[in-house]
Structures are given as C-alpha cells and as structure tokens.
Design an enzyme around this catalytic site. Structure first.
Site, PDB file in Angstrom:
ATOM      1  N   LYS A   1      38.585  65.916  -2.713  1.00  7.97           N
ATOM      2  CA  LYS A   1      39.969  65.908  -2.215  1.00  7.97           C
ATOM      3  C   LYS A   1      40.750  67.162  -2.562  1.00  7.97           C
ATOM      4  O   LYS A   1      41.678  67.537  -1.852  1.00  7.97           O
ATOM      5  CB  LYS A   1      40.716  64.662  -2.730  1.00  7.97           C
ATOM      6  CG  LYS A   1      40.202  63.379  -2.093  1.00  7.97           C
ATOM      7  CD  LYS A   1      41.225  62.267  -2.143  1.00  7.97           C
ATOM      8  CE  LYS A   1      40.718  61.060  -1.380  1.00  7.97           C
ATOM      9  NZ  LYS A   1      41.512  59.847  -1.631  1.00  7.97           N
TER      10      LYS A   1
ATOM     11  N   LYS B   1      31.546  59.121   5.546  1.00  6.79           N
ATOM     12  CA  LYS B   1      32.028  57.736   5.499  1.00  6.79           C
ATOM     13  C   LYS B   1      33.192  57.545   6.468  1.00  6.79           C
ATOM     14  O   LYS B   1      33.924  58.497   6.765  1.00  6.79           O
ATOM     15  CB  LYS B   1      32.373  57.326   4.059  1.00  6.79           C
ATOM     16  CG  LYS B   1      33.688  57.786   3.562  1.00  6.79           C
ATOM     17  CD  LYS B   1      34.119  57.077   2.267  1.00  6.79           C
ATOM     18  CE  LYS B   1      35.539  57.538   1.976  1.00  6.79           C
ATOM     19  NZ  LYS B   1      36.237  56.916   0.914  1.00  6.79           N
TER      20      LYS B   1
ATOM     21  N   LYS C   1      40.186  56.792   6.677  1.00  9.53           N
ATOM     22  CA  LYS C   1      41.522  56.737   7.268  1.00  9.53           C
ATOM     23  C   LYS C   1      42.008  58.130   7.647  1.00  9.53           C
ATOM     24  O   LYS C   1      42.894  58.282   8.469  1.00  9.53           O
ATOM     25  CB  LYS C   1      42.519  56.164   6.243  1.00  9.53           C
ATOM     26  CG  LYS C   1      42.285  54.714   5.903  1.00  9.53           C
ATOM     27  CD  LYS C   1      43.369  54.182   4.967  1.00  9.53           C
ATOM     28  CE  LYS C   1      42.887  54.125   3.548  1.00  9.53           C
ATOM     29  NZ  LYS C   1      43.857  53.589   2.599  1.00  9.53           N
TER      30      LYS C   1
HETATM   31  P1  AMP Z   1      41.067  53.651   0.209  1.00  6.89           P
HETATM   32  O1  AMP Z   1      41.125  53.685   1.684  1.00  6.89           O
HETATM   33  O2  AMP Z   1      40.440  54.886  -0.347  1.00  6.89           O
HETATM   34  O3  AMP Z   1      42.354  53.269  -0.452  1.00  6.89           O
HETATM   35  O4  AMP Z   1      40.018  52.488  -0.114  1.00  6.89           O
HETATM   36  C1  AMP Z   1      40.378  51.146  -0.262  1.00  6.89           C
HETATM   37  C2  AMP Z   1      39.162  50.261  -0.410  1.00  6.89           C
HETATM   38  O5  AMP Z   1      38.344  50.328   0.752  1.00  6.89           O
HETATM   39  C3  AMP Z   1      38.240  50.633  -1.580  1.00  6.89           C
HETATM   40  O6  AMP Z   1      37.685  49.461  -2.134  1.00  6.89           O
HETATM   41  C4  AMP Z   1      37.193  51.469  -0.924  1.00  6.89           C
HETATM   42  O7  AMP Z   1      35.983  51.477  -1.638  1.00  6.89           O
HETATM   43  C5  AMP Z   1      37.043  50.743   0.404  1.00  6.89           C
HETATM   44  N1  AMP Z   1      36.557  51.657   1.444  1.00  6.89           N
HETATM   45  C6  AMP Z   1      37.211  52.736   1.967  1.00  6.89           C
HETATM   46  N2  AMP Z   1      36.459  53.333   2.916  1.00  6.89           N
HETATM   47  C7  AMP Z   1      35.300  52.622   2.991  1.00  6.89           C
HETATM   48  C8  AMP Z   1      34.110  52.732   3.793  1.00  6.89           C
HETATM   49  N3  AMP Z   1      33.961  53.692   4.712  1.00  6.89           N
HETATM   50  N4  AMP Z   1      33.131  51.819   3.603  1.00  6.89           N
HETATM   51  C9  AMP Z   1      33.270  50.823   2.692  1.00  6.89           C
HETATM   52  N5  AMP Z   1      34.358  50.662   1.907  1.00  6.89           N
HETATM   53  C10 AMP Z   1      35.362  51.548   2.050  1.00  6.89           C
END
Ligand code: AMP
Ligand code: TRP
Length: 331
Positions: free
Chosen positions: A111, A193, A196
């Site tokens: 990041k 991956k 968002k």
């Molecule tokens: P974040 O969007 O980084 O706040 O992630 C929130 C939750 O979603 C966390 O538990 C991440 O591990 C999960 N997460 C985010 N992106 C993925 C993805 N591509 N596949 C699986 N889990 C995800």
C-alpha cells in the site's frame, strides 16, 4: 462462550471477496459465538477518503452486514471510532511492538507504493490498531479472508508479548479463515485479488450490483478455452478457472472438488451461465435489501448507537485493566 471480532473498512462498496472471505462466514457464527462486528473507519483514514464519502460508506457497510444476514439482535454492529478505547489501546500496544515486526508486513509494502518515506504513520501502525480492535474484546476467533493472516499473526505476537511482560491477560486469538473462497481473485486477472480499489469495475462484483450487471460481469470474466477437468489438482496452473470454481463452491456451500466433478468435460460456455445464475440468485436479494436499508439512515444510526453501547461495556473494562497492569494511575 467463544467470541468473535471482525471488521471491514468503509472504503468503497463491498464486493464478493468481502462477502465470501468474511461476512458470509460470520452469519452462522451468530448462533454459536458472541459477535462483535465493526466498521473500521479509523483504518479507512489511512488512505484518506472525502469526509462525506466516508460517512456514507460507514452507513453502507452497516447496511451491508444486515443485508447479508447479520442480525443486530445477536451481533453488536458498531463503528470503530465510536469506541475511543480502540485508539487508546493501540497506543499502549505500540509500546510493546517492535519496528522489526511492523517492517515485515507485506500489506504496508504494497500500500505504501514506491515512496515509503511519503507513506503516513497510520498506514505503518495499522496492524497495531487492528491488534487493539481484537484484544479489547478478548476475541477467541477472528474470521477474515486470507489476506489478513499476517496481521492476525502479529496480533497474536502482541498479545503474547503483553502477557509475558504484564502477566496473563489478553486472550490469544485464533484466525478463522474459512470456506472455499477465502481469497477471491479479480474477474479480469487471476493473479490479483478482487479488490474494492481496483480501477476496473469489471474486476469485481459489488454487493450493490443489480442482476443484469452481476450476470454480465460473470459472463465477461477472463477464463480460458480448455474444458474443465475432473479434479482440482489439474487446475493448478489455471488461476481464473480455479477462481470461478471456488466462487461457485462457496456460494452453493459445496466443496470445490465436487463442483469441478459436476462440470468435468464442459467448457466455460456451459459453466459461466450456471455460475451467473447462481450469483444472481444469491447476491441480488442482498443488493435489494441493501438499497432499502440505505433509505432509512436514522434507523441505521440508531442501530449503530445500540451496538456501540454493547461494545463499549466490554472495551472500557479491558482497557482499564490493561492500563492498570501497565502501571498507569487510574482515574
Ligand atoms: P477490506 O476490504 O480490506 O477491509 O477487507 C475486509 C474483509 O474482507 C477482510 O476479512 C478481508 O480478508 C476480506 N477480503 C477482502 N478482499 C478479499 C478477497 N478478494 N477475497 C477474500 N476475502 C477478502
Ligand atoms: N484490516 C482489516 C482489513 O482490511 C479490517 C480490520 C480492521 C479488521 N480491524 C480488524 C479485521 C480487526 C479483523 C479484526 O481487512
């Protein structure tokens, strides 16, 4: 009773990766665990969004939890910044976290980009705040996607370091990385991956997408021209194919092995329409509920206030005891 704590940052709309990696796994835990589910707005500030956007996204994440089946009667749904002990415990824990530990965090490296000197301190200290989130609630389990594994290991190390120095106090949390899609990949590139923040909207399915959009994103997803084999091992070098199989398995609560067997010998011309139909069946009701919940922000705010009350009771108590153990004079 076992207790879980988890959270998601309110940056942009949540997507299928957030659903399959995190929220979907929380739903059955509501009956078996005491659940604290937060909206990590303090973490979102490490990549500063527009204030109005952050406020809107914070409510939208709360609405998404509920639309996906989280019941506020069972789970405490709350906003991280409403519970001031998160920031305070983060400071306390930063005094027992070594720079060496933080320097190993791969998410910071990704990041921060090329110019590490310009990265903000919050981005660097991010995993310490995450440890504070978890330890404040003495969580036994933390259900997250695969990408958060390293941060959870750090939270365990911090808990153990505190316990060694100040006596057994913090529960050392276990990661709960569950389901067949704990790492959902981009629909455009199977080596990245689903995220968002990917500039291409076609790379992900947003939980706000309508049925037609969901269906067309699946049909246009990158795949290959080979037939599906009868076992998973044969998909080792076909990342996109493996990802679509995993999504099908996770959404239908089946094993990836059984899905690949069912479609063995068929091409994506057959598999994609089946997957698109499944995605629409499972995801479009979420999007409909989510849009309805966003119409009543007063109700969402009231629910978040209630969740905060429940969270605060636990967090205040833990923080007080941690301070006392560290030798701070209590007021
Ligand atoms: P974040 O969007 O980084 O706040 O992630 C929130 C939750 O979603 C966390 O538990 C991440 O591990 C999960 N997460 C985010 N992106 C993925 C993805 N591509 N596949 C699986 N889990 C995800
Ligand atoms: N860092 C997590 C993510 O981006 C979000 C998060 C913040 C979190 N605090 C947490 C997840 C505590 C689990 C527990 O995915």
């Amino acid at each position: 009773m076992k207790r879980i704590l988890s959270g998601i940052q309110p940056t942009n709309t949540l997507n299928l990766g957030n659903y399959l990696g995190a929220i979907k796994n929380w739903v059955p835990m509501q009956k078996t665990h005491e659940c604290f589910l937060m909206i990590a707005d303090l973490h979102a500030l490490t990549n500063p969004p527009e204030s109005e956007v952050l406020r809107r996204n914070t409510r939208e994440v709360a609405a998404t939890y509920i639309a996906c089946g989280i019941d506020p009667e069972y789970a405490a749904i709350f906003v991280q910044s409403h519970i001031t002990p998160h920031a305070e415990l983060s400071w306390l824990l930063s005094t027992i976290t070594s720079m060496g530990w933080l320097n190993r965090m791969t998410q910071f490296k990704d990041k921060a980009g090329k110019d590490k000197e310009a990265a903000n301190l919050g981005l660097y200290a991010y995993p310490v705040l995450m440890a504070a989130d978890i330890l404040l609630y003495q969580a036994t389990h933390v259900p997250v996607g695969e990408d958060q594994k390293q941060h959870l290991e750090l939270a365990r190390d911090i808990a153990m370091a505190f316990n060694r120095k100040y006596g057994e106090f913090f529960t050392v949390p276990d990661p709960a990385i569950l389901g067949e899609a704990s790492r959902v990949m981009s629909l455009r590139d199977g080596s990245k991956k689903m995220s968002k923040s990917d500039p291409s909207d076609m790379s992900r399915i947003n939980l706000t997408d309508d049925a037609d959009t969901i269906s067309s994103k699946i049909k246009k997803a990158t795949s290959d021209s080979e037939l599906l084999p009868d076992n998973l091992a044969a998909l080792e070098n076909r990342a996109e194919a493996r990802n679509l199989i995993n999504i099908y398995a996770a959404l239908s609560d089946r094993s990836a092995e059984s899905v690949v067997q069912e479609f063995a010998g068929q091409g994506f011309g057959k598999f994609k329409p089946a997957l698109a139909e499944l995605c629409v069946e499972k995801l479009s009701p979420i999007s409909t509920r989510l849009h309805a919940l966003m119409q009543d922000t007063a109700a969402l705010d009231a629910l978040l206030a209630k969740g905060a009350e429940r969270a605060r009771m636990v967090a205040d108590k833990t923080l007080r005891e941690a301070k006392q153990r560290m030798g701070l004079l209590l007021s």
